[in-house]
Design a protein around this motif. Sequence first.
Motif, short mmCIF file in Angstrom:
data_model
loop_
_atom_site.label_atom_id
_atom_site.label_comp_id
_atom_site.label_asym_id
_atom_site.label_seq_id
_atom_site.Cartn_x
_atom_site.Cartn_y
_atom_site.Cartn_z
N THR A 160 0.74 -1.30 0.22
CA THR A 160 0.18 -0.02 -0.07
C THR A 160 0.78 1.29 0.05
N CYS A 189 2.51 4.61 1.17
CA CYS A 189 2.82 4.98 2.84
C CYS A 189 1.97 6.39 2.90
N CYS A 195 -0.24 5.24 7.55
CA CYS A 195 0.64 3.98 7.44
C CYS A 195 1.11 3.79 9.00
N ARG A 253 4.79 4.26 9.23
CA ARG A 253 5.17 5.68 9.15
C ARG A 253 4.88 6.51 10.30
#
Length: 106
Positions: free
Chosen positions: A7, A9, A13, A16
């Motif tokens: 997916t 970021c 996320c 992240r």
Amino acid sequence: MAYANETPCSEECPVRKTSKIIEGKWTTLIVRDLLSGKKRYSELQRSLEKISPKLLAARLRLLEKNQLVKRTIYPTVPVTTEYELTLLGRKLEKVIISMSEFGQLL
């Protein structure tokens, strides 16, 4: 569980979000030191020999802001300040252990 290549970021996320908290210099070492229990500011400073007082204070404030560290101030002379991980902060233990295990491979 989504990984980096599955997916984009985005701001949501989980990797992240975690990275934004622990990416700063010294942050993971402060968490490592607090895993063993409460520490006074001076104990953290001695343990992290080369950290400046200004940077240590900034990192502790960031961890407190993100609810990973709890600060307790005791009205003594001089004032005593202790830091400890919150329940959320303790969740980083697995991350620190994984970092330690990886570092041993290098």
